[in-house]
Design an enzyme around this catalytic site. Structure first.
Site, PDB file in Angstrom:
ATOM      1  N   TYR A 160      -3.951 -11.999   2.322  1.00 45.38           N
ATOM      2  CA  TYR A 160      -2.869 -11.890   1.505  1.00 45.38           C
ATOM      3  C   TYR A 160      -2.113 -11.650  -0.202  1.00 45.38           C
ATOM      4  O   TYR A 160      -2.356 -11.283  -1.306  1.00 45.38           O
ATOM      5  CB  TYR A 160      -2.049 -10.857   2.016  1.00 45.38           C
ATOM      6  CG  TYR A 160      -1.544  -9.817   1.809  1.00 45.38           C
ATOM      7  CD1 TYR A 160      -1.384  -8.119   2.351  1.00 45.38           C
ATOM      8  CD2 TYR A 160      -0.522  -9.555   1.050  1.00 45.38           C
ATOM      9  CE1 TYR A 160      -0.668  -6.863   1.472  1.00 45.38           C
ATOM     10  CE2 TYR A 160       0.667  -8.419  -0.029  1.00 45.38           C
ATOM     11  CZ  TYR A 160       0.319  -7.449   0.426  1.00 45.38           C
ATOM     12  OH  TYR A 160       0.140  -6.085   0.074  1.00 45.38           O
TER      13      TYR A 160
ATOM     14  N   ASP B  37       4.698   0.779   2.749  1.00 42.81           N
ATOM     15  CA  ASP B  37       4.979   0.692   4.375  1.00 42.81           C
ATOM     16  C   ASP B  37       6.716   1.381   4.012  1.00 42.81           C
ATOM     17  O   ASP B  37       7.596   1.997   5.116  1.00 42.81           O
ATOM     18  CB  ASP B  37       4.844  -0.282   4.617  1.00 42.81           C
ATOM     19  CG  ASP B  37       3.739  -1.217   4.868  1.00 42.81           C
ATOM     20  OD1 ASP B  37       2.935  -0.312   3.919  1.00 42.81           O
ATOM     21  OD2 ASP B  37       2.810  -2.511   4.753  1.00 42.81           O
TER      22      ASP B  37
ATOM     23  N   GLU C 224      11.160  -7.166   2.412  1.00 45.75           N
ATOM     24  CA  GLU C 224      10.409  -7.734   3.232  1.00 45.75           C
ATOM     25  C   GLU C 224      10.046  -9.345   2.798  1.00 45.75           C
ATOM     26  O   GLU C 224       8.974 -10.234   3.472  1.00 45.75           O
ATOM     27  CB  GLU C 224       9.692  -6.752   4.049  1.00 45.75           C
ATOM     28  CG  GLU C 224       9.008  -6.754   4.654  1.00 45.75           C
ATOM     29  CD  GLU C 224       7.868  -5.827   5.321  1.00 45.75           C
ATOM     30  OE1 GLU C 224       8.671  -4.885   5.955  1.00 45.75           O
ATOM     31  OE2 GLU C 224       6.405  -6.493   6.423  1.00 45.75           O
TER      32      GLU C 224
ATOM     33  N   THR D 134      -3.208  -1.419  -3.398  1.00 46.25           N
ATOM     34  CA  THR D 134      -2.990  -0.819  -4.858  1.00 46.25           C
ATOM     35  C   THR D 134      -1.928  -1.032  -5.136  1.00 46.25           C
ATOM     36  O   THR D 134      -0.864  -1.017  -6.254  1.00 46.25           O
ATOM     37  CB  THR D 134      -3.086   0.783  -5.063  1.00 46.25           C
ATOM     38  OG1 THR D 134      -2.941   1.780  -4.214  1.00 46.25           O
ATOM     39  CG2 THR D 134      -4.735   0.450  -5.296  1.00 46.25           C
TER      40      THR D 134
HETATM   41  P1  NG1 Z   1       0.131  -3.867   5.987  1.00 47.80           P
HETATM   42  O1  NG1 Z   1      -1.358  -4.682   6.673  1.00 47.80           O
HETATM   43  O2  NG1 Z   1      -0.420  -2.249   6.772  1.00 47.80           O
HETATM   44  O3  NG1 Z   1       1.208  -4.976   7.069  1.00 47.80           O
HETATM   45  C1  NG1 Z   1      -0.028  -4.350   3.408  1.00 47.80           C
HETATM   46  C2  NG1 Z   1       1.768  -4.310   3.416  1.00 47.80           C
HETATM   47  C3  NG1 Z   1       1.239  -2.977   1.930  1.00 47.80           C
HETATM   48  C4  NG1 Z   1       0.177  -3.020   1.375  1.00 47.80           C
HETATM   49  C5  NG1 Z   1      -1.769  -2.961   2.638  1.00 47.80           C
HETATM   50  C6  NG1 Z   1      -2.578  -2.951   1.940  1.00 47.80           C
HETATM   51  C7  NG1 Z   1       3.361  -5.714   3.730  1.00 47.80           C
HETATM   52  C8  NG1 Z   1       4.425  -5.281   4.724  1.00 47.80           C
HETATM   53  N1  NG1 Z   1       2.529  -4.546   3.574  1.00 47.80           N
HETATM   54  O4  NG1 Z   1       0.145  -3.718   4.960  1.00 47.80           O
HETATM   55  O5  NG1 Z   1       2.342  -3.102   1.267  1.00 47.80           O
HETATM   56  O6  NG1 Z   1      -0.312  -3.711   0.365  1.00 47.80           O
HETATM   57  O7  NG1 Z   1      -1.045  -4.102   2.854  1.00 47.80           O
HETATM   58  O8  NG1 Z   1      -2.501  -1.882   1.218  1.00 47.80           O
HETATM   59  O9  NG1 Z   1       2.756  -6.185   3.585  1.00 47.80           O
END
Ligand code: NG1
Length: 404
Positions: A223, A171, A160, A34
């Site tokens: 993603y 994050d 990032e 989200t």
């Molecule tokens: P993770 O997979 O824990 O790194 C990623 C994204 C978050 C968020 C989540 C899904 C990065 C650094 N982190 O987290 O912003 O979208 O997926 O909720 O890209």
């Protein structure tokens, strides 16, 4: 971990480090995929963290050794437009904030440093953002860049994206600004954190499937594709909303759309104009945003059963609508529930990595034991259990301080 980092520093560089940056990983309790749609999330920082011992240099070089010798030394010049390491190289999480600070604030002064982390890597606990946050914080202090906390969290999220993942801002925000003992409802555009204390009786268990989700290669592609699908779905729904005169103004974002139409009418429009994958992705995003709001209320009123039910629904939606679960994540969440958890879901982007399960103090041992026997022992993967299975302690956000 601090003593070890200092000892390695002294071995690698003559003399001692002067400062220590620390930045925690996080577990997201609810609100997955989200954040990049500017809709809220509900994470908490955890006791697993990155520690970075540094000593400023008088030139623009950054020389960073990892305490774990399997990660090669990272070395580069602090300039706008820092060339990246090959995709998947951990050095990109060091270069990312450096590049951003050099571009935006002409940061020029580098450091010698040693970094250690006990955040499980590529496991959905934001190990990468903890590195970005620790390095960003260290460089900002060393270069006397003063940016207000929320603006700095946004800067780090932007930083990032240097790695090629079009991530949201959850994050970096929680790693930087978490409060001990609390989870935080994080909203975006503008970034805002509302800290909510965890009820004393609640425990969140984190368990790692053991399947790594490297955010380069296929996981990054999946993603970024989700993000693109969410944008496309939003565009089509807005087109319909405007054409059929449902609102007087054109909704400019997901939160705007929800404010103007409410979740049910928004979903009704989507059902009319979307189909297949786009409808599924859209439905996940809208229903997940609703679950976040409800979950914050459930936590505030210490309604453990209600919160657990929302976690289960979130997992179901990530599995069937967002297609970001996996056989191992489904199995581990089912085992946690069978062991007595009030609810369980994948945490982070999915496709592998960790689950998070909610239990009260009386039930937590049963949950842990069931996970050990039915998941880890059944797979003969019960070695080093404390790196894979732990109760998350709500930790404070990142810090930077002089060592002596
Ligand atoms: P993770 O997979 O824990 O790194 C990623 C994204 C978050 C968020 C989540 C899904 C990065 C650094 N982190 O987290 O912003 O979208 O997926 O909720 O890209």
């Amino acid at each position: 971990m601090l003593k070890r980092v200092e000892a390695i520093f002294e071995e690698r560089f003559a003399g001692s480090p002067t400062h220590l940056a620390r930045a925690p990983g996080r577990v997201n309790l609810i609100g997955e995929h989200t954040d990049y749609n500017d809709l809220p999330v509900f994470p908490m920082a955890i006791q697993r963290e990155v520690r970075l011992a540094v000593r400023p240099r008088d030139d623009g070089r950054v020389v960073l050794h990892a305490a774990d010798p399997t990660f090669p030394t990272v070395e580069f010049e602090l300039l706008p437009g820092i060339p990246p390491d090959p995709p998947g190289h951990w050095g990109n999480y060091v270069r990312a904030p450096a590049n951003q600070l050099a571009r935006r604030f002409a940061a020029w002064r580098g450091f010698d440093g040693v970094l250690a982390s006990d955040v499980p890597v590529a496991a959905g606990l934001a190990s990468s953002s903890a590195i970005v946050t620790a390095v960003g914080l260290a460089l900002a202090h060393i270069n006397e860049v003063a940016v207000e906390e929320r603006a700095f969290a946004e800067l780090l999220a932007e930083a990032e994206r240097y790695t090629g993942t079009r991530g949201g801002g959850m994050d970096q925000a929680i790693s930087l600004a978490a409060r001990q003992g609390c989870a935080a409802k994080v909203s975006f555009a503008p970034l805002r954190l509302v800290h909510v204390p965890l009820p004393a009786d609640w425990t969140f268990v984190v368990a790692d499937t053991g399947v790594r989700v490297e955010k380069s290669g296929p996981a990054q592609k999946a993603y970024n594709l989700r993000r693109q699908e969410c944008e496309e779905a939003f565009g089509r729904v807005v087109e319909e909303v405007v054409e059929s005169g449902l609102t007087r103004t054109t909704p400019s974002s997901y939160p705007d759309l929800l404010r103007l139409l409410g979740p049910q009418r928004t979903l009704d429009v989507a059902e009319d104009v979307l189909g297949g994958n786009l409808l599924r992705r859209f439905r996940h995003v809208i229903t997940e945003a609703t679950r976040v709001e409800e979950a914050v209320d459930r936590l505030r009123s210490a309604d453990l059963t209600g919160f657990g039910t929302l976690m289960d629904a979130s997992h179901g939606s990530l599995r069937t609508d967002f297609l970001m679960s996996s056989a191992e994540l489904d199995e581990l969440t089912a085992i946690a529930r069978e062991g007595g958890a009030a609810g369980a879901r994948l945490t982070g982007a999915g496709l592998g990595g960790c689950i998070v399960a909610l239990a009260d103090r009386q039930s937590v041992d049963g949950v842990l034991e069931t996970i050990v026997s039915e998941y880890y022992e059944a797979r003969k993967a019960a070695a080093d259990l404390d790196t894979k299975l732990f109760v998350a302690a709500p930790a404070a956000g990142a810090s930077f301080q002089a060592i002596r």
